[in-house]
Design a protein around this motif. Sequence first.
Motif, short mmCIF file in Angstrom:
data_model
loop_
_atom_site.label_atom_id
_atom_site.label_comp_id
_atom_site.label_asym_id
_atom_site.label_seq_id
_atom_site.Cartn_x
_atom_site.Cartn_y
_atom_site.Cartn_z
N LEU A 252 -53.56 26.32 51.92
CA LEU A 252 -54.21 26.85 53.12
C LEU A 252 -54.10 25.86 54.28
O LEU A 252 -53.82 26.25 55.42
CB LEU A 252 -55.68 27.17 52.84
N ALA A 253 -54.32 24.59 53.98
CA ALA A 253 -54.24 23.58 55.03
C ALA A 253 -52.83 23.48 55.61
O ALA A 253 -52.64 23.39 56.84
CB ALA A 253 -54.69 22.22 54.48
N LYS A 254 -51.82 23.50 54.75
CA LYS A 254 -50.45 23.32 55.21
C LYS A 254 -49.91 24.55 55.94
O LYS A 254 -49.09 24.43 56.85
CB LYS A 254 -49.55 22.95 54.03
N THR A 255 -50.34 25.73 55.53
CA THR A 255 -49.89 26.95 56.21
C THR A 255 -50.71 27.24 57.46
O THR A 255 -50.33 28.09 58.26
CB THR A 255 -49.98 28.17 55.28
N GLY A 256 -51.84 26.55 57.61
CA GLY A 256 -52.72 26.82 58.73
C GLY A 256 -53.48 28.12 58.57
O GLY A 256 -53.96 28.70 59.55
N ALA A 257 -53.61 28.59 57.32
CA ALA A 257 -54.26 29.87 57.05
C ALA A 257 -55.75 29.66 56.78
O ALA A 257 -56.17 28.65 56.23
CB ALA A 257 -53.61 30.54 55.84
N ARG A 258 -56.54 30.66 57.18
CA ARG A 258 -57.97 30.61 56.93
C ARG A 258 -58.31 31.02 55.50
O ARG A 258 -59.32 30.59 54.94
CB ARG A 258 -58.69 31.54 57.92
N ASP A 259 -57.48 31.86 54.90
CA ASP A 259 -57.75 32.35 53.56
C ASP A 259 -56.43 32.65 52.87
O ASP A 259 -55.36 32.55 53.45
CB ASP A 259 -58.65 33.60 53.60
N ARG A 260 -56.51 33.07 51.61
CA ARG A 260 -55.30 33.25 50.82
C ARG A 260 -54.47 34.44 51.31
O ARG A 260 -53.24 34.42 51.20
CB ARG A 260 -55.62 33.34 49.34
N THR A 261 -55.09 35.47 51.88
CA THR A 261 -54.30 36.58 52.42
C THR A 261 -53.40 36.09 53.53
O THR A 261 -52.20 36.39 53.57
CB THR A 261 -55.22 37.69 52.98
N GLN A 262 -53.96 35.33 54.46
CA GLN A 262 -53.16 34.82 55.57
C GLN A 262 -52.07 33.88 55.07
O GLN A 262 -50.96 33.85 55.63
CB GLN A 262 -54.06 34.11 56.57
N ALA A 263 -52.35 33.11 54.02
CA ALA A 263 -51.33 32.22 53.48
C ALA A 263 -50.16 33.01 52.91
O ALA A 263 -48.99 32.64 53.09
CB ALA A 263 -51.95 31.33 52.40
N VAL A 264 -50.45 34.10 52.21
CA VAL A 264 -49.40 34.93 51.65
C VAL A 264 -48.56 35.57 52.76
O VAL A 264 -47.32 35.59 52.70
CB VAL A 264 -49.99 36.00 50.72
N ILE A 265 -49.23 36.09 53.78
CA ILE A 265 -48.50 36.68 54.90
C ILE A 265 -47.63 35.63 55.58
O ILE A 265 -46.45 35.88 55.90
CB ILE A 265 -49.47 37.30 55.92
N ALA A 266 -48.17 34.42 55.77
CA ALA A 266 -47.39 33.34 56.38
C ALA A 266 -46.16 33.01 55.55
O ALA A 266 -45.08 32.71 56.08
CB ALA A 266 -48.26 32.10 56.55
N ALA A 267 -46.30 33.09 54.22
CA ALA A 267 -45.18 32.80 53.34
C ALA A 267 -44.05 33.80 53.51
O ALA A 267 -42.86 33.45 53.48
CB ALA A 267 -45.65 32.76 51.89
N TYR A 268 -44.42 35.09 53.67
CA TYR A 268 -43.39 36.09 53.94
C TYR A 268 -42.74 35.87 55.31
O TYR A 268 -41.53 35.96 55.45
CB TYR A 268 -43.99 37.49 53.87
N GLU A 269 -43.54 35.60 56.29
CA GLU A 269 -43.01 35.46 57.65
C GLU A 269 -42.13 34.21 57.80
O GLU A 269 -41.25 34.16 58.65
CB GLU A 269 -44.16 35.43 58.65
N ALA A 270 -42.39 33.21 56.97
CA ALA A 270 -41.59 31.98 57.02
C ALA A 270 -40.33 32.09 56.17
O ALA A 270 -39.50 31.19 56.17
CB ALA A 270 -42.42 30.79 56.55
N GLY A 271 -40.20 33.19 55.43
CA GLY A 271 -39.04 33.35 54.57
C GLY A 271 -39.18 32.65 53.23
O GLY A 271 -38.24 32.65 52.43
N PHE A 272 -40.36 32.04 52.97
CA PHE A 272 -40.57 31.39 51.68
C PHE A 272 -40.62 32.41 50.56
O PHE A 272 -40.12 32.17 49.46
CB PHE A 272 -41.89 30.59 51.72
N LEU A 273 -41.22 33.56 50.82
CA LEU A 273 -41.25 34.67 49.88
C LEU A 273 -40.35 35.77 50.39
O LEU A 273 -40.28 36.02 51.59
CB LEU A 273 -42.68 35.20 49.71
N SER A 274 -39.70 36.44 49.48
CA SER A 274 -38.81 37.54 49.85
C SER A 274 -39.50 38.86 49.59
O SER A 274 -40.00 39.11 48.48
CB SER A 274 -37.52 37.47 49.04
N ALA A 275 -39.50 39.72 50.60
CA ALA A 275 -40.12 41.03 50.44
C ALA A 275 -39.33 41.89 49.47
O ALA A 275 -39.82 42.88 48.95
CB ALA A 275 -40.23 41.74 51.79
N GLY A 276 -38.09 41.52 49.20
CA GLY A 276 -37.30 42.27 48.26
C GLY A 276 -37.61 41.93 46.82
O GLY A 276 -37.10 42.57 45.92
#
Length: 219
Positions: A195-219
């Motif tokens: 959470l600290a490294k992604t700048g997210a307030r909670d785990r939902t925002q962290a997961v969304i940030a991971a997709y937007e950064a390309g760390f996670l693949s929506a496929g």
Amino acid sequence: MSHPAPIRIVLADDERMVRTALRAILSAEPGLEVVGEAATGAEAVSVVRELRPDVVLMDVRMPEVDGIRATEQILAHAQRPPRVVVVTTFENDSYVYDALRAGAAGFLLKRSDADTLVQAVRLVARTDSLLFPSAVRALAARHARAAPSAPWVSRLTGRERDVLRHMAAGLTNAEIARRLDVGPATVKSHVAAVLAKTGARDRTQAVIAAYEAGFLSAG
């Protein structure tokens, strides 16, 4: 023998019939208590601040302040924020994605049956899991604003990367601990670091940030 405190719920929907139906379903279940209702987003923020529920069922399309802005305000200013579950008609609605980015714990379709509704409320109230992670992946494919150069990705440790992937799959801290064969306290520490490294307030925002950064693949 003491019993756990009931899960306290606020219903936010501009249609009285919808609120009445939700109240009837939830109030009939042991351990669930509907403590308040709101017909607008602004009213939802006020009611939540006054009553401090455990769960908010939030319609996204409401007058005055929509459910997305209401979710942001509720989560940003509450000392012990409730879990917000977005209630929507369409699974692929861009409003849903924006609500998840705001920190909603997940979403429910209005056509969901009573059992699904009750189970979802219990899940988000008693655990740190997210609702419908597979649907979140589909939403990310359609709506994520990709930023592959996000600097936080390179700062994640190997174990933090594993934890973030499991978070995206909807696993709770306890489930992640079992998968990684570590203690729950260790997972909690890794989640806090993510959470600290992604700048997210909670785990939902962290997961969304991971997709937007390309760390996670929506496929």
